[in-house]
Design a protein around this motif. Structure first.
Motif, PDB file in Angstrom:
ATOM      1  N   VAL A   1      39.494   7.116  12.471  1.00 61.05           N
ATOM      2  CA  VAL A   1      38.871   8.035  13.428  1.00 61.05           C
ATOM      3  C   VAL A   1      37.997   7.278  14.419  1.00 61.05           C
ATOM      4  O   VAL A   1      37.778   7.721  15.546  1.00 61.05           O
ATOM      5  N   LYS A   2      37.531   6.108  14.046  1.00 59.29           N
ATOM      6  CA  LYS A   2      36.669   5.305  14.937  1.00 59.29           C
ATOM      7  C   LYS A   2      37.410   4.832  16.181  1.00 59.29           C
ATOM      8  O   LYS A   2      36.780   4.426  17.161  1.00 59.29           O
ATOM      9  N   PHE A   3      38.725   4.878  16.159  1.00 61.00           N
ATOM     10  CA  PHE A   3      39.496   4.449  17.323  1.00 61.00           C
ATOM     11  C   PHE A   3      39.735   5.580  18.325  1.00 61.00           C
ATOM     12  O   PHE A   3      40.339   5.348  19.378  1.00 61.00           O
ATOM     13  N   LEU A   4      39.279   6.770  18.011  1.00 61.57           N
ATOM     14  CA  LEU A   4      39.441   7.892  18.937  1.00 61.57           C
ATOM     15  C   LEU A   4      38.420   7.803  20.061  1.00 61.57           C
ATOM     16  O   LEU A   4      37.298   7.314  19.875  1.00 61.57           O
ATOM     17  N   ASP A   5      38.813   8.302  21.214  1.00 61.26           N
ATOM     18  CA  ASP A   5      37.861   8.420  22.315  1.00 61.26           C
ATOM     19  C   ASP A   5      36.753   9.394  21.922  1.00 61.26           C
ATOM     20  O   ASP A   5      36.925  10.217  21.013  1.00 61.26           O
ATOM     21  N   THR A   6      35.638   9.324  22.629  1.00 60.19           N
ATOM     22  CA  THR A   6      34.450  10.083  22.235  1.00 60.19           C
ATOM     23  C   THR A   6      34.728  11.577  22.085  1.00 60.19           C
ATOM     24  O   THR A   6      34.364  12.185  21.067  1.00 60.19           O
ATOM     25  N   ALA A   7      35.384  12.177  23.059  1.00 60.42           N
ATOM     26  CA  ALA A   7      35.618  13.623  23.014  1.00 60.42           C
ATOM     27  C   ALA A   7      36.511  14.000  21.836  1.00 60.42           C
ATOM     28  O   ALA A   7      36.241  14.978  21.117  1.00 60.42           O
ATOM     29  N   ASP A   8      37.581  13.228  21.632  1.00 58.70           N
ATOM     30  CA  ASP A   8      38.489  13.508  20.516  1.00 58.70           C
ATOM     31  C   ASP A   8      37.797  13.268  19.180  1.00 58.70           C
ATOM     32  O   ASP A   8      37.953  14.047  18.236  1.00 58.70           O
ATOM     33  N   ARG A   9      37.042  12.193  19.091  1.00 64.91           N
ATOM     34  CA  ARG A   9      36.342  11.876  17.845  1.00 64.91           C
ATOM     35  C   ARG A   9      35.340  12.968  17.495  1.00 64.91           C
ATOM     36  O   ARG A   9      35.258  13.405  16.337  1.00 64.91           O
ATOM     37  N   GLU A  10      34.589  13.429  18.476  1.00 67.01           N
ATOM     38  CA  GLU A  10      33.599  14.466  18.210  1.00 67.01           C
ATOM     39  C   GLU A  10      34.255  15.784  17.798  1.00 67.01           C
ATOM     40  O   GLU A  10      33.731  16.507  16.945  1.00 67.01           O
ATOM     41  N   ARG A  11      35.402  16.105  18.388  1.00 63.33           N
ATOM     42  CA  ARG A  11      36.106  17.325  17.998  1.00 63.33           C
ATOM     43  C   ARG A  11      36.532  17.243  16.537  1.00 63.33           C
ATOM     44  O   ARG A  11      36.362  18.195  15.761  1.00 63.33           O
ATOM     45  N   VAL A  12      37.098  16.100  16.153  1.00 63.80           N
ATOM     46  CA  VAL A  12      37.521  15.912  14.767  1.00 63.80           C
ATOM     47  C   VAL A  12      36.323  15.924  13.825  1.00 63.80           C
ATOM     48  O   VAL A  12      36.342  16.573  12.767  1.00 63.80           O
ATOM     49  N   LEU A  13      35.259  15.221  14.200  1.00 64.29           N
ATOM     50  CA  LEU A  13      34.072  15.156  13.344  1.00 64.29           C
ATOM     51  C   LEU A  13      33.401  16.524  13.218  1.00 64.29           C
ATOM     52  O   LEU A  13      32.851  16.851  12.155  1.00 64.29           O
ATOM     53  N   ASP A  14      33.431  17.328  14.271  1.00 62.41           N
ATOM     54  CA  ASP A  14      32.869  18.675  14.186  1.00 62.41           C
ATOM     55  C   ASP A  14      33.608  19.502  13.128  1.00 62.41           C
ATOM     56  O   ASP A  14      32.994  20.282  12.384  1.00 62.41           O
ATOM     57  N   LYS A  15      34.915  19.338  13.065  1.00 63.96           N
ATOM     58  CA  LYS A  15      35.693  20.057  12.052  1.00 63.96           C
ATOM     59  C   LYS A  15      35.374  19.530  10.655  1.00 63.96           C
ATOM     60  O   LYS A  15      35.273  20.315   9.697  1.00 63.96           O
ATOM     61  N   GLU A  16      35.205  18.217  10.531  1.00 64.60           N
ATOM     62  CA  GLU A  16      34.798  17.656   9.246  1.00 64.60           C
ATOM     63  C   GLU A  16      33.439  18.203   8.818  1.00 64.60           C
ATOM     64  O   GLU A  16      33.233  18.534   7.640  1.00 64.60           O
ATOM     65  N   ARG A  17      32.531  18.297   9.768  1.00 63.66           N
ATOM     66  CA  ARG A  17      31.189  18.808   9.446  1.00 63.66           C
ATOM     67  C   ARG A  17      31.264  20.267   8.976  1.00 63.66           C
ATOM     68  O   ARG A  17      30.507  20.683   8.088  1.00 63.66           O
ATOM     69  N   GLU A  18      32.169  21.037   9.559  1.00 59.92           N
ATOM     70  CA  GLU A  18      32.321  22.424   9.118  1.00 59.92           C
ATOM     71  C   GLU A  18      32.816  22.475   7.676  1.00 59.92           C
ATOM     72  O   GLU A  18      32.379  23.326   6.882  1.00 59.92           O
ATOM     73  N   VAL A  19      33.726  21.570   7.328  1.00 55.75           N
ATOM     74  CA  VAL A  19      34.221  21.502   5.951  1.00 55.75           C
ATOM     75  C   VAL A  19      33.065  21.196   5.002  1.00 55.75           C
ATOM     76  O   VAL A  19      32.894  21.845   3.956  1.00 55.75           O
ATOM     77  N   VAL A  20      32.249  20.214   5.353  1.00 54.96           N
ATOM     78  CA  VAL A  20      31.099  19.849   4.518  1.00 54.96           C
ATOM     79  C   VAL A  20      30.132  21.026   4.398  1.00 54.96           C
ATOM     80  O   VAL A  20      29.647  21.351   3.299  1.00 54.96           O
ATOM     81  N   ARG A  21      29.855  21.691   5.512  1.00 54.96           N
ATOM     82  CA  ARG A  21      28.933  22.832   5.488  1.00 54.96           C
ATOM     83  C   ARG A  21      29.449  23.950   4.588  1.00 54.96           C
ATOM     84  O   ARG A  21      28.671  24.619   3.899  1.00 54.96           O
ATOM     85  N   GLY A  22      30.766  24.152   4.600  1.00 55.52           N
ATOM     86  CA  GLY A  22      31.342  25.202   3.759  1.00 55.52           C
ATOM     87  C   GLY A  22      31.112  24.930   2.285  1.00 55.52           C
ATOM     88  O   GLY A  22      30.690  25.823   1.529  1.00 55.52           O
ATOM     89  N   PHE A  23      31.371  23.697   1.859  1.00 52.06           N
ATOM     90  CA  PHE A  23      31.128  23.333   0.465  1.00 52.06           C
ATOM     91  C   PHE A  23      29.639  23.418   0.149  1.00 52.06           C
ATOM     92  O   PHE A  23      29.240  23.933  -0.904  1.00 52.06           O
ATOM     93  N   ALA A  24      28.807  22.905   1.063  1.00 51.85           N
ATOM     94  CA  ALA A  24      27.358  22.908   0.830  1.00 51.85           C
ATOM     95  C   ALA A  24      26.825  24.340   0.734  1.00 51.85           C
ATOM     96  O   ALA A  24      25.888  24.610  -0.031  1.00 51.85           O
ATOM     97  N   GLN A  25      27.417  25.248   1.489  1.00 50.27           N
ATOM     98  CA  GLN A  25      27.009  26.646   1.419  1.00 50.27           C
ATOM     99  C   GLN A  25      27.211  27.201   0.015  1.00 50.27           C
ATOM    100  O   GLN A  25      26.334  27.894  -0.527  1.00 50.27           O
ATOM    101  N   VAL A  26      28.362  26.875  -0.584  1.00 48.95           N
ATOM    102  CA  VAL A  26      28.642  27.382  -1.932  1.00 48.95           C
ATOM    103  C   VAL A  26      27.715  26.720  -2.951  1.00 48.95           C
ATOM    104  O   VAL A  26      27.233  27.371  -3.885  1.00 48.95           O
TER     105      VAL A  26
END
Length: 208
Positions: free
Chosen positions: A113-138
């Motif tokens: 993922v580190k090879f992605l351009d900033t906009a693409d990387r942030e979009r992917v990382l935002d989705k990863e963060r949502e996954v983490v937040r979902g587990f953390a919520q439970v």
């Protein structure tokens, strides 16, 4: 009129992504060429470019498609009217199943993922963060005191560590398969070693 897409166009795109993910996972994104991808797919390089314009587009699609599936799992599971423990077990089981079927894509997501351009990387990382937040919520619903102590995310990351490492040491032909391992991971996370129960019936050990 322009030439329409072949009936198997989407199937071909998925096949190419799967082969590219395997090559990236084994040799790294920088060390893999479009020539290698074309050869692995049994396509000419010209045909490959009909589906993807360059190697970078392959990387973007592999990472984004995989993390989008993880995001979908979390959203669907949290929408189910289940008590927190049942939700956690469902999340673990579905994540293990997804990882088992997309090990190469997951390695690309974590390593390249580190090879992605900033906009693409942030979009992917935002989705990863949502996954983490979902587990953390439970986790927070299971233990509100941990939510107040800001411990839900660290514990979630420890859980992900268990799940991710499964695919580095488990043998595909071993006595335990991924379906059997998922409840063991959930048992260990939710109740500690004393809560782990051996599967009622282990899969037969396969011969090589």
């Amino acid at each position: 009129m322009g030439r329409g897409r072949a009936a198997n166009y989407e199937g071909q795109r998925e096949m190419i992504l799967a082969r590219a993910a395997e090559l990236f996972a084994r040799g790294g994104y920088p060390g893999t060429s479009m020539n290698q991808v074309a050869e692995a797919c049994g396509l000419s390089k010209a045909t490959l470019y009909h589906y993807y314009q360059d190697k970078y587009e392959l990387l973007v699609n592999i990472a984004d498609d995989h993390v989008s599936r993880l995001q979908g799992i979390v959203r669907e599971t949290l929408a189910e009217p289940l008590p927190p423990e049942a939700q956690m077990r469902e999340l673990v089981a579905r994540l293990v199943e997804e990882y088992a079927n997309a090990q190469h894509a997951h390695r690309v997501l974590t390593e390249d993922v580190k090879f992605l351009d900033t906009a693409d990387r942030e979009r992917v990382l935002d989705k990863e963060r949502e996954v983490v937040r979902g587990f953390a919520q439970v986790v927070g619903e299971l233990r509100p005191d941990l939510l107040q102590a800001a411990m839900t995310k660290p514990l979630t990351m420890l859980l992900f560590g268990m799940i991710n490492w499964l695919f580095t040491w488990m043998k595909p032909r071993g006595r335990l398969d991924y379906e059997a391992m998922a409840p063991l991971v959930a048992d260990l996370f939710l109740g500690g070693l004393g809560a782990v129960e051996a599967p009622a019936q282990l899969p037969r050990q396969r011969r090589a």
